[in-house]
Structure formats: structure tokens, C-alpha cells
Design a protein around this motif. Structure first.
Motif, PDB file in Angstrom:
ATOM      1  N   ALA A 150      -8.696   0.900  -8.742  1.00 14.09           N
ATOM      2  CA  ALA A 150      -6.499   0.573  -9.153  1.00 14.09           C
ATOM      3  C   ALA A 150      -6.069   1.764  -9.436  1.00 14.09           C
ATOM      4  CB  ALA A 150      -6.794   0.252 -10.220  1.00 14.09           C
ATOM      5  N   GLY A 151      -6.753   3.118  -9.845  1.00 17.58           N
ATOM      6  CA  GLY A 151      -5.960   4.463  -9.890  1.00 17.58           C
ATOM      7  C   GLY A 151      -6.274   5.234  -9.135  1.00 17.58           C
ATOM      8  N   THR A 152      -6.642   4.794  -7.509  1.00 14.49           N
ATOM      9  CA  THR A 152      -7.279   5.689  -7.170  1.00 14.49           C
ATOM     10  C   THR A 152      -6.010   5.540  -5.196  1.00 14.49           C
ATOM     11  OG1 THR A 152      -8.680   4.698  -5.742  1.00 14.49           O
ATOM     12  CG2 THR A 152      -9.321   6.095  -7.435  1.00 14.49           C
ATOM     13  N   GLY A 153      -5.964   6.236  -4.371  1.00 15.71           N
ATOM     14  CA  GLY A 153      -5.560   6.466  -3.045  1.00 15.71           C
ATOM     15  C   GLY A 153      -5.831   5.301  -1.987  1.00 15.71           C
ATOM     16  N   SER A 154      -7.505   4.302  -2.490  1.00 21.95           N
ATOM     17  CA  SER A 154      -7.561   2.964  -2.451  1.00 21.95           C
ATOM     18  C   SER A 154      -6.706   1.783  -2.399  1.00 21.95           C
ATOM     19  CB  SER A 154      -8.356   3.041  -2.435  1.00 21.95           C
ATOM     20  OG  SER A 154      -8.969   2.338  -4.174  1.00 21.95           O
ATOM     21  N   PHE A 155      -5.965   2.445  -3.211  1.00 16.50           N
ATOM     22  CA  PHE A 155      -4.286   1.136  -4.191  1.00 16.50           C
ATOM     23  C   PHE A 155      -3.847   0.836  -3.382  1.00 16.50           C
ATOM     24  CE2 PHE A 155      -1.568   0.205  -7.289  1.00 16.50           C
ATOM     25  CZ  PHE A 155      -1.693  -0.709  -7.756  1.00 16.50           C
ATOM     26  N   LEU A 156      -3.044   2.564  -3.091  1.00 18.00           N
ATOM     27  CA  LEU A 156      -1.585   2.624  -2.514  1.00 18.00           C
ATOM     28  C   LEU A 156      -2.513   1.621  -1.136  1.00 18.00           C
ATOM     29  CD1 LEU A 156      -0.494   5.792  -3.431  1.00 18.00           C
ATOM     30  CD2 LEU A 156       0.277   3.524  -4.418  1.00 18.00           C
ATOM     31  N   ASP A 157      -3.616   2.074   0.008  1.00 20.79           N
ATOM     32  CA  ASP A 157      -4.066   1.741   0.793  1.00 20.79           C
ATOM     33  C   ASP A 157      -3.747   0.177   1.147  1.00 20.79           C
ATOM     34  OD1 ASP A 157      -4.192   4.185   2.317  1.00 20.79           O
ATOM     35  OD2 ASP A 157      -5.778   4.939   1.541  1.00 20.79           O
ATOM     36  N   SER A 158      -4.245   0.050   0.073  1.00 24.89           N
ATOM     37  CA  SER A 158      -4.652  -1.830   0.113  1.00 24.89           C
ATOM     38  C   SER A 158      -3.405  -2.627   0.136  1.00 24.89           C
ATOM     39  CB  SER A 158      -5.641  -2.251  -0.964  1.00 24.89           C
ATOM     40  OG  SER A 158      -4.684  -2.087  -2.458  1.00 24.89           O
ATOM     41  N   GLN A 159      -2.290  -1.635  -0.573  1.00 27.59           N
ATOM     42  CA  GLN A 159      -1.142  -2.561  -1.282  1.00 27.59           C
ATOM     43  C   GLN A 159       0.204  -2.029   0.431  1.00 27.59           C
ATOM     44  OE1 GLN A 159      -0.843  -5.384  -3.527  1.00 27.59           O
ATOM     45  NE2 GLN A 159      -3.137  -3.668  -3.726  1.00 27.59           N
ATOM     46  N   ALA A 160      -0.398  -1.198   1.176  1.00 30.52           N
ATOM     47  CA  ALA A 160       0.489  -0.634   2.315  1.00 30.52           C
ATOM     48  C   ALA A 160       0.253  -1.537   3.762  1.00 30.52           C
ATOM     49  CB  ALA A 160       0.006   0.561   2.962  1.00 30.52           C
ATOM     50  N   ARG A 161      -1.863  -2.358   3.571  1.00 29.91           N
ATOM     51  CA  ARG A 161      -1.724  -3.036   4.456  1.00 29.91           C
ATOM     52  C   ARG A 161      -1.460  -4.554   4.069  1.00 29.91           C
ATOM     53  NH1 ARG A 161      -6.747   0.070   3.759  1.00 29.91           N
ATOM     54  NH2 ARG A 161      -7.317  -1.248   2.526  1.00 29.91           N
ATOM     55  N   ARG A 162      -1.071  -4.763   3.476  1.00 28.35           N
ATOM     56  CA  ARG A 162      -0.521  -6.104   2.982  1.00 28.35           C
ATOM     57  C   ARG A 162       0.702  -5.814   3.006  1.00 28.35           C
ATOM     58  NH1 ARG A 162       1.833 -10.055   1.878  1.00 28.35           N
ATOM     59  NH2 ARG A 162       2.105 -11.483   0.289  1.00 28.35           N
ATOM     60  N   LEU A 163       1.413  -5.227   2.892  1.00 27.14           N
ATOM     61  CA  LEU A 163       2.710  -4.962   3.091  1.00 27.14           C
ATOM     62  C   LEU A 163       2.394  -4.422   4.598  1.00 27.14           C
ATOM     63  CD1 LEU A 163       4.648  -2.993   0.108  1.00 27.14           C
ATOM     64  CD2 LEU A 163       5.371  -5.277   0.641  1.00 27.14           C
ATOM     65  N   ILE A 192       2.374  -1.758   5.831  1.00 23.86           N
ATOM     66  CA  ILE A 192       3.338  -0.609   6.228  1.00 23.86           C
ATOM     67  C   ILE A 192       2.027   0.271   6.086  1.00 23.86           C
ATOM     68  CG2 ILE A 192       5.518  -1.293   5.811  1.00 23.86           C
ATOM     69  CD1 ILE A 192       5.254   0.104   3.034  1.00 23.86           C
ATOM     70  N   THR A 193       2.816   1.962   7.211  1.00 26.82           N
ATOM     71  CA  THR A 193       1.299   2.395   6.575  1.00 26.82           C
ATOM     72  C   THR A 193       1.824   3.173   4.908  1.00 26.82           C
ATOM     73  OG1 THR A 193       3.523   4.368   7.185  1.00 26.82           O
ATOM     74  CG2 THR A 193       1.739   3.025   9.327  1.00 26.82           C
ATOM     75  N   ILE A 194       0.696   4.628   4.775  1.00 24.38           N
ATOM     76  CA  ILE A 194       1.304   5.008   4.189  1.00 24.38           C
ATOM     77  C   ILE A 194       2.145   5.918   3.108  1.00 24.38           C
ATOM     78  CG2 ILE A 194      -0.117   6.894   3.904  1.00 24.38           C
ATOM     79  CD1 ILE A 194      -0.655   4.592   0.379  1.00 24.38           C
ATOM     80  N   GLU A 195       2.236   6.484   4.671  1.00 24.83           N
ATOM     81  CA  GLU A 195       3.798   7.730   4.662  1.00 24.83           C
ATOM     82  C   GLU A 195       5.235   6.354   4.845  1.00 24.83           C
ATOM     83  OE1 GLU A 195       0.431   8.945   6.403  1.00 24.83           O
ATOM     84  OE2 GLU A 195       1.495   7.617   6.873  1.00 24.83           O
ATOM     85  N   GLU A 196       5.200   5.358   5.225  1.00 32.35           N
ATOM     86  CA  GLU A 196       6.408   4.777   4.763  1.00 32.35           C
ATOM     87  C   GLU A 196       6.384   4.117   3.438  1.00 32.35           C
ATOM     88  OE1 GLU A 196       6.897   2.360   9.071  1.00 32.35           O
ATOM     89  OE2 GLU A 196       4.956   2.060   8.213  1.00 32.35           O
ATOM     90  N   LEU A 197       5.092   3.606   2.518  1.00 29.25           N
ATOM     91  CA  LEU A 197       4.968   3.292   1.488  1.00 29.25           C
ATOM     92  C   LEU A 197       5.848   4.513   0.245  1.00 29.25           C
ATOM     93  CD1 LEU A 197       2.301   1.805  -1.186  1.00 29.25           C
ATOM     94  CD2 LEU A 197       3.764   3.640  -1.308  1.00 29.25           C
ATOM     95  N   SER A 198       5.556   5.894   0.594  1.00 29.76           N
ATOM     96  CA  SER A 198       6.452   7.256   0.679  1.00 29.76           C
ATOM     97  C   SER A 198       7.410   7.407  -0.293  1.00 29.76           C
ATOM     98  CB  SER A 198       4.895   8.390   0.838  1.00 29.76           C
ATOM     99  OG  SER A 198       5.344   9.589   0.073  1.00 29.76           O
TER     100      SER A 198
END
Length: 338
Positions: free
Chosen positions: A131-144, A146-152
Motif C-alpha cells: 500500500a505504500g509503494t508505486g503499485s498503490f498509485l498504479d491501481s488507483q490510476a487504473r480505477r480512475l 488515467i495514466t500515472i503521469e496524469e495522476l502526478s
């Protein structure tokens, strides 16, 4: 005339990184490649790309690091196999000798390293949960969607970040859906996700550690501006994102390779990139441990074995072995740069 170089290869859960340096430490080439669950293919693709982009380099030494360091070491013919704590610390101390805390967050794991007077004095890694790693952000970006770059980029637009549960990816997703339904702006939700990851990291990985500036933040997640902002807001101090922040493990490994003093490298040359390398698993029944051994083959040649506890199956069936250091060389970290 070929230019001498040293290679560092960092094989992680998400990416494979390669750095080639000159004998003085100057970066000649750096490569970042998503692994997609195929570490051997990823390592060979990086080597092929290196040969294409820098054909005039003559490799004088190789060090592998990361969670796939043993496998990569066999594939390429590493002279040294080093843990990632040592590799990241070596690179950071080379670029920022005054560093006192190193944050490193990758795709599936995260670490904190405490440095005092140029020596590693403490470190910690995350446990099973990602949960405290990059995969956490990847999974939430997919849910939304959007790309991880767009999340940033979107997180940086936030004016009023909302609070998202960050201890578990499942809870975070439920909380995020609720925030959407009640009308929170997407940038505020994205920044809330960044704060959630940082809270998790500080509360779990950094628990009990004395975090002092200068703080250097590296690893794949350090490219996310929202996470950098969340760290600065949470800690109230500046966070340094170094040059080569995406490949610091590989950079440190290359620096370690340059210091080994190896006269005849084990590097397998062109065949490391082009030969078909396969693995075969078997269970050793010689004792109650029943170790699961992985045998790495190039055709009929055994080029490496990993997985044993007693050392019986280590190496490549009789050939020269790499220097393997399973624990951080904390004392070596205090050796000043030449």
C-alpha cells in the motif's frame, strides 16, 4: 578504441534499470525498462539496447542488485551481486555526500536508509503489503482511467486535498469512490491519494527512525510530483530528488563494480544479450529444508543456481562465482569517495 566502462543492473519487481559509467563515475548511459514479469527478457533487452546505443563500450566489471539480482547476475555474468540497500546508499553518497536520510519507493517495495557521517547506521523495508509503494498509485490510476503521469500532474492542481484511507488499497478505493460521489474535485482526490501513500510510508516503513535533513528521495515513485509535494508538506522540509533518481540502484551497482578490482570480468558479453536463457526448478531432498532450487541454463550450460540455504547449489556448476553480499556492507558505506 573501446572506452572502458562498468555496468550496474537493478532488477526490481516492476522495472529493470541499467547504468554504464566511466571509471571515474560519469554516467555514460542509463536505461529504464518495465519488466512486465519477465526479468530475463528485460535484462537482455537492456543489454541489447546498450550495445545499440553505445557500441564502443568495453565492459570491465558488472554488479547486479535488486530483488532479481541473483537471476540477473547469472544471465549477464556479474562480478558482484549486491543488495539494494548498499547500492542505493552508494549512489546517493556519491552524488550527495551530506545526505542523512534516503527515501526509496519502487513498484512493490519501499525502504528508508539512515545515514550519519557518510555511513549507513540503520534501514528499514516494507513488509508484505504494497500500500505504500508505486503499485498503490498504479491501481488507483487504473480505477480512475488515467495514466500515472496524469495522476502526478493532476495532484499538483489540488487546492484542498481530501483525506483518503491509505493503509489498504481496497479501503482506499472504497474511500475514493465515496469522495467522488459526494463531489470532491479530482485534483483534490489525487493529492489525497499522494498524502495517503506518504502517511503509510512514514507510519510504517519509517516508524522509529530519526529522519533528518538532507533527505534524498529516489526510486520510480520519486518521479511523481504529487508524492514529492506530499513529503514536503508532511515533513515541513525540502526533499531532494537527485539526478538519475529513476536508476539510482543501478548507478550504485555500477559504482560498486568499479571498485571491485576485478582483473578479468565474468561478463558474458554479446551472448548475455542474445542467447536463449531458460530456468528450471527442482526441490533438493538432501535435508528437511527441501529447498526450491532454480537452475539457470544457456543451452546445455548451467550458468547459475539460486534458492539453496546451505550453499550446496550456489554458483554455476564449477565455474568462477560472483562476489555475493547478502547483507548491507554498513562499514563500507563509511569509506570516503576517492
Amino acid at each position: 578504441m573501446s572506452d572502458p566502462c562498468f555496468l550496474g543492473i537493478d532488477v526490481g519487481s516492476i522495472s529493470t534499470n541499467l547504468v554504464a559509467i566511466a571509471p571515474g563515475g560519469e554516467v555514460l548511459c542509463e536505461l529504464y525498462r518495465r519488466g512486465d514479469g519477465h526479468p530475463i527478457d528485460s535484462v537482455q533487452a537492456c543489454l541489447a539496447q546498450l550495445q545499440e546505443e553505445a557500441p564502443g563500450l568495453a565492459v570491465r566489471g558488472v554488479c547486479t542488485t535488486g530483488s532479481g539480482r541473483m537471476l540477473a547476475g547469472a544471465v549477464v555474468g556479474a562480478d558482484v551481486v549486491k543488495n539494494e540497500i548498499s547500492a542505493h546508499a552508494r549512489a546517493t553518497l556519491h552524488l550527495h555526500p551530506d545526505v542523512r536520510t534516503i527515501f526509496e519507493i519502487g513498484g512493490q517495495d519501499s525502504k528508508v536508509t539512515v545515514v550519519r557521517d557518510g555511513a549507513v547506521v540503520d534501514f528499514s523495508m516494507n513488509l508484505v503489503c504494497a500500500a505504500g509503494t508505486g503499485s498503490f498509485l498504479d491501481s488507483q490510476a487504473r480505477r480512475l482511467n488515467i495514466t500515472i503521469e496524469e495522476l502526478s500532474a493532476g495532484a499538483m492542481l489540488s487546492q484542498n486535498p481530501t483525506t483518503i484511507a491509505g493503509r489498504c488499497t481496497v479501503f482506499a478505493e472504497s474511500d475514493m469512490i465515496h469522495k467522488q460521489q459526494v463531489g470532491h474535485a479530482q485534483p483534490d482526490i489525487l493529492m489525497g491519494l499522494c498524502h495517503a501513500l506518504v502517511r503509510n510510508y512514514l507510519a510504517n516503513v519509517c516508524a522509529g527512525k530519526e529522519l533528518k535533513s538532507p533527505i534524498v528521495f529516489q526510486g520510480g515513485v520519486s518521479a511523481n510530483q504529487g508524492i514529492c509535494r506530499a513529503f514536503r508538506e508532511s515533513l515541513g522540509c525540502d526533499i531532494i530528488v537527485p539526478r538519475h533518481h529513476m536508476v539510482m540502484g543501478a548507478y550504485g551497482a555500477a559504482l560498486i563494480a568499479s571498485r571491485t578490482g576485478v582483473k578479468n570480468t565474468r561478463y558474458r558479453g554479446e551472448k548475455a544479450a542474445t542467447h536463449k536463457v531458460v530456468t528450471k526448478g527442482f526441490t533438493c531432498a538432501d535435508c528437511p529444508n527441501h529447498c526450491e532450487i532454480i537452475e539457470i541454463r544457456d543451452g546445455e550450460e548451467v550458468i547459475g543456481r539460486t534458492g539453496g540455504r546451505c550453499g550446496k547449489w550456489d554458483g554455476n556448476g564449477g565455474g568462477p562465482r560472483p562476489q555475493v553480499d547478502p547483507v548491507p556492507d554498513l562499514l563500507e558505506m563509511g569509506v570516503p569517495e576517492p
